[in-house]
Scaffold this active site. Structure first.
Site, PDB file in Angstrom:
ATOM      1  N   HIS A 167      -2.911  -1.119  -3.161  1.00  0.00           N
ATOM      2  CA  HIS A 167      -4.043  -0.234  -2.891  1.00  0.00           C
ATOM      3  C   HIS A 167      -3.924   1.031  -3.727  1.00  0.00           C
ATOM      4  O   HIS A 167      -3.027   1.844  -3.511  1.00  0.00           O
ATOM      5  CB  HIS A 167      -4.083   0.148  -1.409  1.00  0.00           C
ATOM      6  CG  HIS A 167      -4.252  -1.026  -0.498  1.00  0.00           C
ATOM      7  ND1 HIS A 167      -3.908  -0.988   0.832  1.00  0.00           N
ATOM      8  CD2 HIS A 167      -4.741  -2.272  -0.712  1.00  0.00           C
ATOM      9  CE1 HIS A 167      -4.173  -2.150   1.404  1.00  0.00           C
ATOM     10  NE2 HIS A 167      -4.672  -2.954   0.480  1.00  0.00           N
ATOM     11  N   MET A 225      -0.154   1.094   5.303  1.00  0.00           N
ATOM     12  CA  MET A 225      -0.926   1.305   6.524  1.00  0.00           C
ATOM     13  C   MET A 225      -1.897   0.150   6.748  1.00  0.00           C
ATOM     14  O   MET A 225      -2.305  -0.518   5.808  1.00  0.00           O
ATOM     15  CB  MET A 225      -1.744   2.600   6.417  1.00  0.00           C
ATOM     16  CG  MET A 225      -0.933   3.869   6.447  1.00  0.00           C
ATOM     17  SD  MET A 225      -2.031   5.317   6.584  1.00  0.00           S
ATOM     18  CE  MET A 225      -3.039   5.130   5.127  1.00  0.00           C
ATOM     19  N   ASP A 268      -4.218  -5.086   6.130  1.00  0.00           N
ATOM     20  CA  ASP A 268      -4.690  -5.900   5.021  1.00  0.00           C
ATOM     21  C   ASP A 268      -3.649  -6.955   4.642  1.00  0.00           C
ATOM     22  O   ASP A 268      -2.484  -6.641   4.434  1.00  0.00           O
ATOM     23  CB  ASP A 268      -4.991  -5.007   3.810  1.00  0.00           C
ATOM     24  CG  ASP A 268      -5.644  -5.772   2.669  1.00  0.00           C
ATOM     25  OD1 ASP A 268      -6.217  -6.848   2.915  1.00  0.00           O
ATOM     26  OD2 ASP A 268      -5.570  -5.284   1.517  1.00  0.00           O
ATOM     27  N   SER A 313       0.847  -1.188   0.000  1.00  0.00           N
ATOM     28  CA  SER A 313       0.000   0.000   0.000  1.00  0.00           C
ATOM     29  C   SER A 313       0.886   1.243   0.000  1.00  0.00           C
ATOM     30  O   SER A 313       1.596   1.482  -0.965  1.00  0.00           O
ATOM     31  CB  SER A 313      -0.954  -0.028   1.194  1.00  0.00           C
ATOM     32  OG  SER A 313      -1.847   1.062   1.171  1.00  0.00           O
ATOM     33  N   THR A 314       0.858   2.027   1.069  1.00  0.00           N
ATOM     34  CA  THR A 314       1.620   3.266   1.128  1.00  0.00           C
ATOM     35  C   THR A 314       3.105   3.021   0.861  1.00  0.00           C
ATOM     36  O   THR A 314       3.729   2.189   1.507  1.00  0.00           O
ATOM     37  CB  THR A 314       1.470   3.912   2.523  1.00  0.00           C
ATOM     38  OG1 THR A 314       0.089   4.017   2.835  1.00  0.00           O
ATOM     39  CG2 THR A 314       2.109   5.283   2.560  1.00  0.00           C
TER      40      THR A 314
END
Length: 362
Positions: free
Chosen positions: A207, A301, A304, A180-181
């Protein structure tokens, strides 16, 4: 207090973002209307995090980011539109050192405030807590302090090769990646180390909005020896190919006519982030023996993928968590480690080699 500098040429966006942060007890806000004003203010305000519009007059977002990362390194969150041009510029910004991005609301801004405010605050607060590694662009910073201009970053180019399936590789074997991030540069760092004959299909849940995953897949395809494609329709999984899940949907594994298939599925409201790492891993476990699966959870973050990859390890699969020392945000991989679901905890520069090491048929 978290000092945030909002940089945007739109007075409306400056007010929108400013009010969101001012409503939080732990934020102090300043604003700038373009990159030149931001650079003048950043040395005096000394922000913990900057939100930076991609497209601005006088000094654009990428040019401003380039100078921030050299002159005043600090976490930067890009503010981007949903256009292809905005997506490509944002991916370039992430490669240059931006921590994360948020998408500008479409239509009437005030109608989106209640929905977007918690997400924006969460992402900017997480960005403010990250540490810009002192080694990043050290040479450029030294040149700046000596009075010379830093060079502009140049895109790398690699020659494509036809992917091969190594003899002895199990018929059904997959690498499942969740990120993600900070994901795009991390994916670049891992995939660029894999040779064209790596042989394992790699499926990635990053994401992102739908308008970003196409440009991401094309960018990675240019940088990597393996073929990289966005999954926009049911696709038979082939050896030596990387599959990027389409944004705002989920990437799932199924079996049709005896062949493994990757396909986009409507996002499951039971999962917060999309494409969902948890859903990717659990659908893979439905169709592939766990011992033929490798799970890789990198920077991001939240949690998940952590529970699903813990289940993967318990069933006999191999899992890798990115080490805290290199993760932009050690949320997802940290949760995997905390659950006891990580077979290995590996710094980002070593993940590609680790994938090759645990692939005996490579």
């Amino acid at each position: 207090m978290i000092r945030v500098l909002v940089v945007d040429d739109s007075a409306l966006m400056r007010r929108f973002l400013g009010r969101i942060f001012e409503a939080e007890a732990d934020f102090e806000v300043a604003s700038a209307k373009d990159g030149l004003e931001a650079l003048d203010l950043i040395g005096r305000f000394r922000p913990h995090v900057v939100t930076l519009d991609v497209e601005m007059p006088n000094l654009g977002g990428l040019e401003c980011l380039d100078r921030i990362m050299v002159e005043h390194p600090c976490p930067v969150v890009m503010v981007s539109g949903l256009t292809q041009r905005g997506a490509e510029a944002t991916l370039r910004a992430l490669d240059m050192g931006a921590v994360d991005f948020i998408v500008k609301p479409q239509g009437t801004i005030s109608l989106h405030a209640e929905e977007l405010a918690p997400l924006i605050v969460e992402r900017v607060r997480a960005a403010a807590a990250t540490t810009i590694r002192r080694s990043r662009r050290l040479a450029e910073r030294l040149k700046f302090r000596a009075g010379s201009q830093p060079p502009r970053p140049q895109p790398s180019r690699r020659r494509k090769a036809t992917p091969l399936a190594p003899a002895g590789r199990p018929a059904d074997s997959l690498v499942l990646v969740g990120v993600s991030t900070g994901g795009p540069p991390a994916l670049d760092a891992v995939l660029s180390t894999l040779p064209h004959d790596f042989g394992w299909p790699v499926l990635i849940a990053q994401h992102m909005p739908a308008s970003f995953t196409g440009p991401l897949s094309r960018r990675l395809d240019r940088l990597c020896a393996l073929d990289v494609t966005e999954v926009t329709r049911p696709t038979v999984i082939a050896a030596g190919t990387v599959y990027i899940g389409k944004g705002d949907a989920d990437l799932v594994i199924s079996r049709r006519g005896g062949e493994l298939v990757a396909l986009p599925a409507p996002s499951d409201p039971g999962h917060r982030w999309h494409p969902s790492v948890d859903r990717l891993v659990r659908t893979a476990l439905d169709h592939v023996p766990a011992e033929n699966l490798i799970g890789l959870l990198m920077t991001g973050m939240g949690n998940d993928g952590a529970a699903a990859m813990t289940a993967l390890r318990a069933a006999g699969g191999h899992t890798i968590a990115e080490a805290e020392s290199t993760a932009v945000v050690w949320g997802m991989p940290g949760e995997l480690v905390g659950l006891g679901g990580a077979t290995d905890v590996v710094p980002l520069p070593e993940i590609g080699q680790r994938l090759k090491d645990i692939s005996p048929w490579h």
